[in-house]
Write an enzyme that holds these catalytic residues in place. Sequence first.
Site, PDB file in Angstrom:
ATOM      1  N   GLY A   1       0.790  -1.216   0.000  1.00  0.00           N
ATOM      2  CA  GLY A   1       0.000   0.000   0.000  1.00  0.00           C
ATOM      3  C   GLY A   1       0.815   1.254   0.000  1.00  0.00           C
ATOM      4  N   CYS A   2       0.826   1.975  -1.100  1.00  0.00           N
ATOM      5  CA  CYS A   2       1.495   3.268  -1.237  1.00  0.00           C
ATOM      6  C   CYS A   2       3.008   3.166  -1.131  1.00  0.00           C
ATOM      7  CB  CYS A   2       1.036   4.281  -0.188  1.00  0.00           C
ATOM      8  SG  CYS A   2      -0.665   4.802  -0.383  1.00  0.00           S
ATOM      9  N   GLY A   3       3.664   3.860  -2.069  1.00  0.00           N
ATOM     10  CA  GLY A   3       5.119   3.916  -2.008  1.00  0.00           C
ATOM     11  C   GLY A   3       5.532   5.356  -1.824  1.00  0.00           C
TER      12      GLY A   3
END
Lengths: 282, 373, 512
Positions: B3-5
């Site tokens: 989830g999300c970088g």
Amino acid sequence: MTAYDVWGERKKVGPFDPTTAIERKEGCVIIHADRRDEDGRLIHYKVLNDLVRQIMLEGQRHIVLDGVMGHRYIASTANRKDLYIEIHGTPGNNLGAFLDGPTIEVFGNAQDMTGNTMNSGKIIIHGNAWDVTGLAARGGTLLIKGNTGYRVGIHMKEYAGTKPTMVIGGTSKDYLGEYMAGGTIVVLNLNGKVDGSPVGMHLGAGIHGGKIFIRGRVEPHQLGPGAVINQVGEEDAAELDPLVAQFEHAFKTWVPRDWGMWVKISPASSRPFSGHYDPTSI
Amino acid sequence: MGGCGIAGCINMAGGRISGDTIGKMLETMGERENGLGAGYACYGLFPEHRDDYCLQFFFDHEGAKSEVEELLKSLGSIAKDEKVYSHKVKSMRPPFPIIWRYFFNPSQKLEWRGRSDLSNDDLVVQLAMHINADVPGALCVSSGKDMAVFKGNGYSYEISKLFDLGRYSGKMWLSHSRFPTNSPAWWGGAHPISILDWSVCHNGEVTSYGVNRKFVEMAGYRCSVLTDTEVVAYTWDLLVRKHELPIQAAAFAMAPWYHQDIKRLDPESARLATWLRLTYKEALLNGPFSIIVGRREPEVTLIALADRKKLRPLLCGRSVDGKTAYVASEECAVRVVEPSAETWTPNAGSPMMAQAGKGILRVGTEHPFEGVG
Amino acid sequence: MPQHASPKRRMELEAPDRFRPVVDHELCKKCKKCVSECSYRALEFVDGAVKPIGGCVACGRCLSVCPAQCIEIRQIQSMFPPHANFNERVRRGIMSQATTGGVLLTSCGTDIPYPVMFDELLLDAAQVTNPAIDPLREVVETATFVGGRKGRLEVKENGHLHIEKEPGPMVAMDMPIMIGHISLGSVSYNAQKALFAAAKELNILAGSGEGGLHKDFNVFSQNLVSEVASGRFGVTGDYLKRTAAVEIKIGQGAKPGHGGHLPGEKVSALISQTRMIPLGTDALSPYPHHDIYSIEDLQQLISVVKEATEYKVPIGVKIAAVHNVGAIASGIVRAGADFITIDGFRGGTGSTPRIIRDHVGLPIEVAISVVDQRLTKEGLRNRVTVFAGGSIRSSADMIKAIALGADAVMVCTAAMVAMGCRVCQQCHRGVCSWGIATQREELVSRLDPEVAAARVVRLFRSWNEELKEILGAMGIDSVESLVGNRDRLRYFGPNSKIAEIMGVKHVGEGWG
């Protein structure tokens, strides 16, 4: 060879043929993970892992992965005991997840969740591993030369004679061995810091089986619920010696057997939370 | 833990970093996004307009653009305005907003809604909030001096191509690729979320959002971007710019030590820790997070902070020559651009800080209140 | 109508008993404990057997002391023909008033089945997008601080960060629960001692009530909030300076707009000494404070108390929840209060006219939401600590009250139930068989303060563990991140307007 996105839909792979990343040599097969497709993008982990599986099925016993850069799930569920996978670069998350037999050796740092739920086999990291290493491991051995991060060795467990072990050459941070139900974790603190502790807070929170050995200082306030701290005795030394020897052999180094500087963290009971609940019928 | 970088880099020795570098860092972590938003913030971008506020906007239609231009002209002067360069990317689906920037300066002795005591910074904040909440079809994407945010609804490599990031270079870059958890995907919701020279990239979820939102709204901010990260940006502006808290104190207020650990600090630190927690309990960011925050005053600074249980990954790196610092969600993002980097993780709840011209001020394992002054 | 139960048959125009203790004579050991323990004199040993003789109020004392467990308290099914509108309660009230000509008096909290919004609210939990936290193995904090705040902190840097002086007085509690004010007079010495001892053990606050502070209880003063009520009983400079905080009582949820009345029969030597009034006189608390006729007067009283306590302790104000509670709360904050207590209409009391208890005020669920929203809108919410009380029956009510806007809750009735109270609504008669709401020595001695204190401690500790379970399940590790976080609640009831007023979304509505 096709690649798929997360919904199982075909991704355009184009004229690039991933099998060109394979280089066959005497006694081993090298896969160049740093090959780029026609869009200039690194080959996707699905493609890489497909290649690895293909070569495993051929019966190869020594596979080299070169130029790995964040590729995830390498060797997950791999189950040939005689298989040796050598990795150069930075493997991505979940290296060796569900591993059951092979030996993986990384020449570099690993990322998160290395050895996730591993059943047997060996993972050797010539560098650091980060968070959630060895989560729920049931067997096998993890040897890490450098430091680890948070939540390492959570819920490691023993069953029917198989026992997971992990030896960390440097330090670990908070929540080491949380929920531990079996197995052995060793932290060697070889990298220097003399004062201060090589582990963080909430050590062994909820431990109800297994042991954690730490070469260095641990204060009572660092212990998590259910954990007790003791000196290392003769029986413990007998268990530790071969484990430490494995570490020395893997990294060509020497570890002092100064047992007086070590402490053992173990469960206060196998049911640390009885008394917490009210089962009265009301 | 997916989830999300997030990824960021800063050249602390006066050099510049190309947009290709940050693009590569983020792209290597491609598994962390699902195509529903990505963005980049660049600092040190406009040396010829260093002292003008660079207001960058998305407009849904020309009418919104005219309305905003009228508003700006009534409040100050526009030194220059131009279309933000963009290049059609086949894989991205329309509609595409009109993307425009204005180099703006507020007039002297300005009155805004009956208040004449607002500083230029305060005015720009109010202006941006007003446009975002009340002018339909217009969104202020960034409003700082000598910096800009390039973002949109697409994969990180698509956004990088869209804006042709390689044509820009700056002292510092922050970036984010999105895997949204609770808010809809739209151009405005991508990170970095920016107000004045603050920009925030956030991997995580703010479980205390209701409390944090009320806190910033009591101080005059308005949340309108439909993503919980917005409160994080406003909280940094409130605590550091308005309340003048040192950065480590603000970070502590957002990710404070537990009371049981505060007891073990020396008495003076324990006192400060307790009073920061008490005074700013509504600013406590609960829930898992890794954030990277950029600012430009007094000098370009990169801040990285993980929540106090360290439930999201955050890694820091430094080049061998010591000139460049990196932060990222995964080690591979640092290694791909700096193969021999030294890497480490900051402690939970402890900020890493790097500043242009000064170097790494904090690695993230120090005493929480150690001065960096 | 005689004050105490009469063993004689009731007059023909009086309503019949509602309860009867029924003894199973086969099991009865004839130990006669029930007869001696019943303070309402509803049982008699006659002709070799225990017989009910009328006046039972279902206080449950006989049940709990019977070694043979052979007593059943039977609710006598209605002696009145059924009628949904002129229900039994209404008819009994009429009959009683026709007999006595008096204002119906009662105690405890209202028993009319108004809807309870707590039971129409559901809490959120974390799934996937953010992890739940395990409170048994990881830190979940419930410490709560009481006091005023200034909204910002000045931090200096000089090698190390520090503050130059502490901004103001703060009191730390280990959990967001305060034992509410119950006066010595409405309850017994042993009951109050048990409550104070429990507060000290738990490291929370307890209200001293408006009866002054008995000198034996000075040892608990660091866990006490003294009360400045309209009768100013026992309010001396020493009393104010001694305790951890001071609360000005404007009103009480159970009887908004009404003062207090402790009848002369209950003003024993003990009470006379503690309240500093003559023996045997009625202890009357006037309806308003006669020095507070407006908000500016309240500001004066708050300021004089701050001076009297040398600004060393937090000074707060308690009000009953009434229709304009939002605006009133805002005024109180601006008048300088460090904390506010909002007491909802379902709260309990030792004695009150039934008309006020049952028909006046606002439920705490709505009141606390309205106050929190109003103070937030005016930019004042982070200046004060807000307590919510008025029938917090369980940890679920406590958690929902916090999510609706309270920093902490005030609990009274539940603590008394832990000590033995069965909520039989007879406190005003002063013959409580459990030794709680009485001054009679032979009854008071039945309550062992140590045993009772331990029970209250166990109750609130288990509530605190339940709070941690819920916080952890929501992915929150500090209770302050739930205060007023109405996003984590959903309304599951029939009245969408109420949900709107409380600022709570409906079940099924998502984020944003």
